[in-house]
Scaffold this motif. Structure first.
Motif, PDB file in Angstrom:
ATOM      1  N   GLY A 172      -6.838   7.770   5.422  1.00  0.00           N
ATOM      2  CA  GLY A 172      -6.358   7.548   3.854  1.00  0.00           C
ATOM      3  C   GLY A 172      -7.064   8.602   3.142  1.00  0.00           C
ATOM      4  O   GLY A 172      -7.787   8.205   1.956  1.00  0.00           O
ATOM      5  N   PRO A 173      -6.942   9.871   3.119  1.00  0.00           N
ATOM      6  CA  PRO A 173      -7.743  10.804   2.286  1.00  0.00           C
ATOM      7  C   PRO A 173      -7.194  10.956   0.777  1.00  0.00           C
ATOM      8  O   PRO A 173      -7.667  11.268   0.034  1.00  0.00           O
ATOM      9  CB  PRO A 173      -7.326  12.335   2.805  1.00  0.00           C
ATOM     10  N   GLY A 174      -5.924  10.089   0.534  1.00  0.00           N
ATOM     11  CA  GLY A 174      -5.287  10.357  -0.772  1.00  0.00           C
ATOM     12  C   GLY A 174      -5.285  11.865  -1.257  1.00  0.00           C
ATOM     13  O   GLY A 174      -4.439  12.384  -0.498  1.00  0.00           O
ATOM     14  N   TYR A 185      -6.902  -1.180  13.921  1.00  0.00           N
ATOM     15  CA  TYR A 185      -7.899   0.417  13.873  1.00  0.00           C
ATOM     16  C   TYR A 185      -8.958   0.284  14.660  1.00  0.00           C
ATOM     17  O   TYR A 185      -9.458   1.275  15.315  1.00  0.00           O
ATOM     18  CB  TYR A 185      -8.128   0.616  12.319  1.00  0.00           C
ATOM     19  N   TRP A 245       0.515   3.580  -3.262  1.00  0.00           N
ATOM     20  CA  TRP A 245      -0.054   4.907  -3.222  1.00  0.00           C
ATOM     21  C   TRP A 245       1.049   6.329  -2.908  1.00  0.00           C
ATOM     22  O   TRP A 245       0.649   7.243  -3.322  1.00  0.00           O
ATOM     23  CB  TRP A 245      -1.057   4.968  -2.094  1.00  0.00           C
ATOM     24  N   CYS A 279       0.465  11.483   0.188  1.00  0.00           N
ATOM     25  CA  CYS A 279      -0.891  11.902   0.198  1.00  0.00           C
ATOM     26  C   CYS A 279      -1.172  13.059   1.034  1.00  0.00           C
ATOM     27  O   CYS A 279      -2.009  13.874   0.756  1.00  0.00           O
ATOM     28  CB  CYS A 279      -1.836  10.763   0.699  1.00  0.00           C
ATOM     29  N   ASP A 302      -2.713   9.071   7.296  1.00  0.00           N
ATOM     30  CA  ASP A 302      -2.281   8.561   5.861  1.00  0.00           C
ATOM     31  C   ASP A 302      -1.096   7.721   6.153  1.00  0.00           C
ATOM     32  O   ASP A 302      -0.345   8.141   6.806  1.00  0.00           O
ATOM     33  CB  ASP A 302      -2.438   9.332   4.523  1.00  0.00           C
ATOM     34  N   LEU A 303      -1.035   6.466   5.565  1.00  0.00           N
ATOM     35  CA  LEU A 303       0.032   5.948   5.702  1.00  0.00           C
ATOM     36  C   LEU A 303       1.229   6.463   4.659  1.00  0.00           C
ATOM     37  O   LEU A 303       2.333   6.457   5.004  1.00  0.00           O
ATOM     38  CB  LEU A 303      -0.291   4.399   4.887  1.00  0.00           C
ATOM     39  N   GLY A 336      -0.337   2.576   9.558  1.00  0.00           N
ATOM     40  CA  GLY A 336      -1.242   1.655   9.022  1.00  0.00           C
ATOM     41  C   GLY A 336      -1.913   0.933   9.895  1.00  0.00           C
ATOM     42  O   GLY A 336      -2.839  -0.192   9.373  1.00  0.00           O
ATOM     43  N   ARG A 344     -10.298  13.489  -2.092  1.00  0.00           N
ATOM     44  CA  ARG A 344     -11.669  13.180  -2.843  1.00  0.00           C
ATOM     45  C   ARG A 344     -12.899  13.536  -2.030  1.00  0.00           C
ATOM     46  O   ARG A 344     -13.772  14.096  -2.490  1.00  0.00           O
ATOM     47  CB  ARG A 344     -11.470  12.068  -3.653  1.00  0.00           C
ATOM     48  N   TRP A 345     -12.550  13.105  -0.687  1.00  0.00           N
ATOM     49  CA  TRP A 345     -13.542  13.330   0.203  1.00  0.00           C
ATOM     50  C   TRP A 345     -13.548  14.295   1.272  1.00  0.00           C
ATOM     51  O   TRP A 345     -14.633  14.836   1.754  1.00  0.00           O
ATOM     52  CB  TRP A 345     -14.076  11.760   0.946  1.00  0.00           C
ATOM     53  N   TRP A 368     -12.120   7.224  -9.942  1.00  0.00           N
ATOM     54  CA  TRP A 368     -12.757   6.296  -9.098  1.00  0.00           C
ATOM     55  C   TRP A 368     -14.076   6.872  -8.824  1.00  0.00           C
ATOM     56  O   TRP A 368     -14.785   5.835  -8.132  1.00  0.00           O
ATOM     57  CB  TRP A 368     -12.179   5.936  -7.880  1.00  0.00           C
ATOM     58  N   PHE A 377     -13.064   5.942   3.047  1.00  0.00           N
ATOM     59  CA  PHE A 377     -13.483   5.462   1.876  1.00  0.00           C
ATOM     60  C   PHE A 377     -12.504   5.310   0.914  1.00  0.00           C
ATOM     61  O   PHE A 377     -11.499   5.835   0.860  1.00  0.00           O
ATOM     62  CB  PHE A 377     -14.453   6.461   1.219  1.00  0.00           C
ATOM     63  N   ASP A 378     -12.639   3.891   0.388  1.00  0.00           N
ATOM     64  CA  ASP A 378     -11.453   3.308  -0.679  1.00  0.00           C
ATOM     65  C   ASP A 378     -10.221   3.181  -0.032  1.00  0.00           C
ATOM     66  O   ASP A 378      -9.284   3.217  -0.731  1.00  0.00           O
ATOM     67  CB  ASP A 378     -11.409   4.187  -1.868  1.00  0.00           C
ATOM     68  N   VAL A 379     -10.192   2.814   1.410  1.00  0.00           N
ATOM     69  CA  VAL A 379      -8.921   2.600   2.106  1.00  0.00           C
ATOM     70  C   VAL A 379      -9.143   1.144   2.509  1.00  0.00           C
ATOM     71  O   VAL A 379      -8.260   0.298   2.319  1.00  0.00           O
ATOM     72  CB  VAL A 379      -8.744   3.507   3.102  1.00  0.00           C
ATOM     73  N   ASN A 423       0.888  -1.138  -0.087  1.00  0.00           N
ATOM     74  CA  ASN A 423       0.161   0.060  -0.023  1.00  0.00           C
ATOM     75  C   ASN A 423       0.830   1.347   0.024  1.00  0.00           C
ATOM     76  O   ASN A 423       0.508   2.090  -0.677  1.00  0.00           O
ATOM     77  CB  ASN A 423      -0.772   0.020   1.214  1.00  0.00           C
TER      78      ASN A 423
HETATM   79  C1  LIG Z   1      -7.474   4.140  -3.072  1.00  0.00           C
HETATM   80  S1  LIG Z   1      -6.775   5.592  -2.061  1.00  0.00           S
HETATM   81  C2  LIG Z   1      -8.278   6.197  -1.648  1.00  0.00           C
HETATM   82  C3  LIG Z   1      -7.931   7.741  -1.564  1.00  0.00           C
HETATM   83  C4  LIG Z   1      -9.256   8.689  -0.802  1.00  0.00           C
HETATM   84  N1  LIG Z   1      -9.878   7.914   0.351  1.00  0.00           N
HETATM   85  C5  LIG Z   1     -10.410   8.469  -1.923  1.00  0.00           C
HETATM   86  O1  LIG Z   1     -11.401   7.957  -1.888  1.00  0.00           O
HETATM   87  O2  LIG Z   1      -9.857   9.144  -2.972  1.00  0.00           O
HETATM   88  C6  LIG Z   1      -6.132   4.798  -0.659  1.00  0.00           C
HETATM   89  C7  LIG Z   1      -5.473   5.609   0.521  1.00  0.00           C
HETATM   90  O3  LIG Z   1      -5.532   4.915   1.815  1.00  0.00           O
HETATM   91  C8  LIG Z   1      -3.985   5.031   2.029  1.00  0.00           C
HETATM   92  N2  LIG Z   1      -3.954   3.846   2.820  1.00  0.00           N
HETATM   93  C9  LIG Z   1      -3.539   2.508   2.447  1.00  0.00           C
HETATM   94  N3  LIG Z   1      -3.339   1.886   3.432  1.00  0.00           N
HETATM   95  C10 LIG Z   1      -3.602   2.515   4.676  1.00  0.00           C
HETATM   96  C11 LIG Z   1      -3.540   2.310   6.091  1.00  0.00           C
HETATM   97  N4  LIG Z   1      -3.489   1.075   6.468  1.00  0.00           N
HETATM   98  N5  LIG Z   1      -3.845   3.404   6.808  1.00  0.00           N
HETATM   99  C12 LIG Z   1      -3.797   4.739   6.566  1.00  0.00           C
HETATM  100  N6  LIG Z   1      -4.113   4.895   5.170  1.00  0.00           N
HETATM  101  C13 LIG Z   1      -3.833   3.901   4.380  1.00  0.00           C
HETATM  102  C14 LIG Z   1      -3.378   5.444   0.786  1.00  0.00           C
HETATM  103  O4  LIG Z   1      -2.207   6.112   1.105  1.00  0.00           O
HETATM  104  C15 LIG Z   1      -4.326   6.184   0.145  1.00  0.00           C
HETATM  105  O5  LIG Z   1      -4.170   7.451   0.546  1.00  0.00           O
END
Ligand SMILES: C[S@@+](CC[C@H](N)C(=O)[O-])C[C@H]1O[C@@H](n2cnc3c(N)ncnc32)[C@H](O)[C@@H]1O
Length: 209
Positions: A53-55, A133, A11, A80, A75-76, A102, A58-59, A24, A119-121, A7
């Motif tokens: 996980g805001p990426g 978590y 990312w 991001c 975020d990891l 993480g 987007r949210w 997405w 979302f999507d994390v 991950n």
């Molecule tokens: C697919 S992206 C989604 C980003 C955003 N939430 C969106 O929907 O556009 C995944 C996100 O989660 C973060 N991520 C992945 N594994 C994680 C973890 N275990 N803890 C925290 N963040 C994590 C990634 O670095 C990235 O920012």
């Protein structure tokens, strides 16, 4: 299996974020439906909100429209957090950015959060990390406060490959086990192709009062 290291690498290094993750978003109706069914009923102005996980935000941009008192982004991947700081920092200098490991929320005090959104994390996070978590949610949420988590429910998959979309090896049964373990209370577990995907769900749960 999407490990923590994979991950982080994907990312934080390999993914092309130039569209801020908007590829997405299948459409405005999809996004509005998710917000109306999940986030908006639980987010009111002045809340202390934590997004995992805001990426590229987007949210986050949606959360900010509801004027939270405090917004913590965990975020990891440092990349991001940097993208969000660049996007929102000028207008919202008080956003807090936390580089996470993480699976924990080190740096977030006990009982100080009104709402968790992600979302999507968690669709990409394996069970041992989700377990970590869950215990952290039970610690940082205020009594009665809600978390909204989009997660992999491969047991409900209606597509050929339940792991399609780089899904974690995680089911809706795992979710219930981990919630029980952390003494969190399930409110709703939405599975609908329009609002999630055919192999993921959105769970709403709370820390009991
Ligand atoms: C697919 S992206 C989604 C980003 C955003 N939430 C969106 O929907 O556009 C995944 C996100 O989660 C973060 N991520 C992945 N594994 C994680 C973890 N275990 N803890 C925290 N963040 C994590 C990634 O670095 C990235 O920012």
């Amino acid at each position: 299996m999407p490990t923590r290291e994979e991950n982080l690498r994907f990312w934080g290094r390999d993914y092309d974020w130039s569209d801020r993750g908007e590829s997405w978003t299948p459409g405005e109706l999809w996004k509005r439906t998710i917000l109306e069914r999940t986030l908006w009923p639980h987010l009111t102005p002045g809340m202390d909100v934590l997004e995992i996980g805001p990426g590229a935000g987007r949210w986050t941009s949606e959360i900010l429209t509801r004027a939270p008192r405090r917004l913590v982004l965990v975020d990891l991947a440092q990349k991001c957090l940097d993208m969000c700081a660049e996007r929102f920092g000028a207008e919202h200098p008080d956003i807090e950015y936390l580089l996470g490991d993480g699976m924990s929320l080190a740096g977030v005090a006990d009982g100080c959060i009104d709402l968790v959104w992600s979302f999507d994390v968690f669709v990409h996070v394996e069970k041992p990390q989700v377990r970590g978590y869950m215990h952290e949610f039970a610690r940082v949420l205020r009594p009665g406060a809600v978390a909204i988590l989009h997660y992999a429910s491969i047991d409900r998959a209606q597509c050929e490959d339940p792991r399609e979309g780089w899904r974690a090896d995680f089911t809706s049964t795992d979710l219930r086990e981990l919630l029980d373990d952390a003494k969190l209370e399930l409110i709703d577990d939405l599975y609908h192709p329009l609002i999630s995907h055919t192999n993921s769900s959105i769970a709403l749960f709370r820390r009991p009062r």
